[in-house]
Design an enzyme around this catalytic site. Structure first.
Site, PDB file in Angstrom:
ATOM      1  N   PRO A  94       0.812  -1.224   0.000  1.00 45.24           N
ATOM      2  CA  PRO A  94       0.000   0.000   0.000  1.00 45.24           C
ATOM      3  C   PRO A  94       0.847   1.277   0.000  1.00 45.24           C
ATOM      4  O   PRO A  94       0.332   2.357  -0.240  1.00 45.24           O
ATOM      5  CB  PRO A  94      -0.832  -0.106   1.278  1.00 45.24           C
ATOM      6  CG  PRO A  94      -0.438  -1.351   1.967  1.00 45.24           C
ATOM      7  CD  PRO A  94       0.566  -2.080   1.158  1.00 45.24           C
ATOM      8  N   GLU A 121       1.555  -5.964   7.686  1.00 47.48           N
ATOM      9  CA  GLU A 121       2.319  -5.756   8.917  1.00 47.48           C
ATOM     10  C   GLU A 121       3.765  -5.372   8.607  1.00 47.48           C
ATOM     11  O   GLU A 121       4.417  -4.693   9.372  1.00 47.48           O
ATOM     12  CB  GLU A 121       2.237  -6.952   9.858  1.00 47.48           C
ATOM     13  CG  GLU A 121       2.500  -8.310   9.245  1.00 47.48           C
ATOM     14  CD  GLU A 121       1.244  -8.992   8.677  1.00 47.48           C
ATOM     15  OE1 GLU A 121       0.350  -8.286   8.151  1.00 47.48           O
ATOM     16  OE2 GLU A 121       1.172 -10.228   8.722  1.00 47.48           O
ATOM     17  N   ARG A 159      -2.467  -8.491 -20.631  1.00 43.27           N
ATOM     18  CA  ARG A 159      -3.369  -8.212 -21.757  1.00 43.27           C
ATOM     19  C   ARG A 159      -2.789  -7.191 -22.721  1.00 43.27           C
ATOM     20  O   ARG A 159      -3.302  -6.996 -23.819  1.00 43.27           O
ATOM     21  CB  ARG A 159      -4.779  -7.842 -21.286  1.00 43.27           C
ATOM     22  CG  ARG A 159      -4.854  -6.601 -20.451  1.00 43.27           C
ATOM     23  CD  ARG A 159      -6.211  -6.500 -19.762  1.00 43.27           C
ATOM     24  NE  ARG A 159      -7.308  -6.355 -20.723  1.00 43.27           N
ATOM     25  CZ  ARG A 159      -7.534  -5.267 -21.449  1.00 43.27           C
ATOM     26  NH1 ARG A 159      -6.734  -4.225 -21.337  1.00 43.27           N
ATOM     27  NH2 ARG A 159      -8.537  -5.213 -22.287  1.00 43.27           N
ATOM     28  N   ASP A 174      -9.232   0.816 -25.111  1.00 43.83           N
ATOM     29  CA  ASP A 174      -9.676   0.701 -23.725  1.00 43.83           C
ATOM     30  C   ASP A 174      -9.869   2.053 -23.067  1.00 43.83           C
ATOM     31  O   ASP A 174      -9.165   3.005 -23.353  1.00 43.83           O
ATOM     32  CB  ASP A 174      -8.616  -0.030 -22.873  1.00 43.83           C
ATOM     33  CG  ASP A 174      -8.583  -1.511 -23.162  1.00 43.83           C
ATOM     34  OD1 ASP A 174      -9.501  -2.008 -23.828  1.00 43.83           O
ATOM     35  OD2 ASP A 174      -7.613  -2.147 -22.719  1.00 43.83           O
TER      36      ASP A 174
HETATM   37 CL1  6GU Z   1      -0.274  -3.754  -3.307  1.00 37.88          CL
HETATM   38  N1  6GU Z   1      -1.021  -4.480  -0.896  1.00 37.88           N
HETATM   39  C1  6GU Z   1      -1.810  -4.407   0.186  1.00 37.88           C
HETATM   40  N2  6GU Z   1      -1.565  -5.187   1.221  1.00 37.88           N
HETATM   41  N3  6GU Z   1      -2.832  -3.567   0.283  1.00 37.88           N
HETATM   42  C2  6GU Z   1      -3.060  -2.798  -0.776  1.00 37.88           C
HETATM   43  C3  6GU Z   1      -2.283  -2.819  -1.929  1.00 37.88           C
HETATM   44  C4  6GU Z   1      -1.239  -3.693  -1.957  1.00 37.88           C
HETATM   45  N4  6GU Z   1      -2.753  -1.919  -2.787  1.00 37.88           N
HETATM   46  C5  6GU Z   1      -3.799  -1.357  -2.189  1.00 37.88           C
HETATM   47  N5  6GU Z   1      -3.992  -1.870  -0.970  1.00 37.88           N
END
Ligand code: 6GU
Length: 248
Positions: A94, A121, A159, A174
Site C-alpha cells: 500500500p 504488517e 493483456r 480501452d
Molecule cells: Cl499492493 N497491498 C496491500 N496489502 N494492500 C493494498 C495494496 C497492496 N494496494 C492497495 N492496498
C-alpha cells in the site's frame, strides 16, 4: 515475458491462473507465470518467514533472507542472452506508487518481472532498499496481503502483451488508454421490456455511429470522472460539450 510471483499463499493463485486471460496467455506461450512459495527458501526446521520488529510494535515483519534468496535463485537462471536490465523486481504494498494503465504499459515492456507479495504488517526495509526496483499499490485501501494486488497487476499487464488478446479486441481503445471512459454498448434484442437501443446504432451509418461513440465517451467521462479529461485530447467542439455539461 516471464513473471515470477513470490508469495506466502501460492494456493490463492491456482484458480485465477487456470482460467481466462492468464490461461490464454500461458497456452499461447506468450507469458510464463510461476508462483513460488517464499517458505521454500527458508533453511530452518520451522520454515520461518517472519519475526518480531526491532524496536517493538504490533505485528510480524517478513524476514529478508528468504526473499533475497528467492529473487537471487530466479535471477541466477536468467539466460546470458537476456539482459538483466530487462528485469523489474516489484513489491506490492500500500506504500507503493498508485497503479494505472500507464504503469501497466510500462511493465508490459519488460521481458522479466518478479512480483513480491508483501503483507501489511511489514517487510524488512532492506528488501526495499537493496532488492526491489519498484513498489506498487493498487489503490487507497488496505488489503491483507499483496496477492490480490499481484493478480490485478498481472491481468492488466499481460493483456497488453502482443497476441494475448484476440485480434478483435484491442487494448488501444480501452478506457484509460484513450483517456476516456467507454461509451454505452448494446446487443440484441433491439427492444427489451420496452427499452429501445439508440436509433443511430441500428442505422448502419458508420460515420454517424463513430461520432455517437465518441460523444458518448466524452459525456460519460465528464459526468463520472471529469478529472480524466485534463489529460485527454479533445476537439474544441468536444470541449464546448464538456462545458455545457458542467453548467448543469
Ligand atoms: Cl499492493 N497491498 C496491500 N496489502 N494492500 C493494498 C495494496 C497492496 N494496494 C492497495 N492496498
Amino acid at each position: 515475458m516471464r513473471i515470477d510471483i513470490l508469495t506466502l499463499f501460492p494456493q490463492m493463485f491456482q484458480s485465477p491462473l487456470s482460467s481466462g486471460i492468464f490461461k490464454r496467455a500461458s497456452d499461447r506461450k506468450l507469458v510464463e507465470i510461476t508462483v513460488r512459495n517464499i517458505r521454500d527458501y527458508t533453511h530452518d526446521k520451522h520454515r520461518t518467514v517472519d519475526d518480531y520488529p526491532y524496536g517493538g510494535g504490533a505485528g510480524m515483519i517478513l524476514k529478508p533472507e528468504p526473499i533475497f534468496e528467492a529473487v537471487e535463485a530466479i535471477k541466477s537462471d536468467i539466460r546470458p542472452e537476456e539482459e538483466i536490465g530487462a528485469l523489474q523486481v516489484v513489491l506490492l504494498t500500500p506504500q507503493g506508487r498508485l497503479f494505472s494503465q500507464q504503469i501497466a504499459l510500462e511493465l508490459s515492456r519488460y521481458s522479466r518481472l518478479i512480483l513480491i507479495c508483501g503483507h501489511y504488517e511489514g517487510i524488512d526495509e532492506r528488501v526495499r532498499e537493496h532488492l526491489v526496483t519498484d513498489e506498487i499499490s493498487i489503490g487507497d485501501y488496505v488489503l491483507s496481503g499483496g496477492e490480490l494486488a499481484a493478480m490485478v497487476v498481472v491481468d492488466a499487464v499481460i493483456r497488453l502483451v502482443p497476441g494475448v488478446l484476440g485480434s478483435a479486441a484491442s487494448p488501444i481503445d480501452d478506457s484509460h488508454t484513450t483517456g476516456l471512459l467507454e461509451y454505452p454498448q448494446y446487443t440484441r434484442p433491439s427492444v427489451y421490456r420496452g427499452w429501445a437501443v439508440p436509433e443511430v446504432l441500428l442505422s448502419g451509418n458508420h460515420a454517424q455511429i463513430a461520432k455517437w461513440h465518441r460523444e458518448q465517451a466524452v459525456i460519460r467521462t465528464a459526468e463520472r470522472r471529469p478529472e480524466l479529461l485534463d489529460k485527454t485530447n479533445l476537439t474544441s467542439s468536444e470541449r464546448q460539450l464538456v462545458e455545457q455539461l458542467q453548467k448543469h
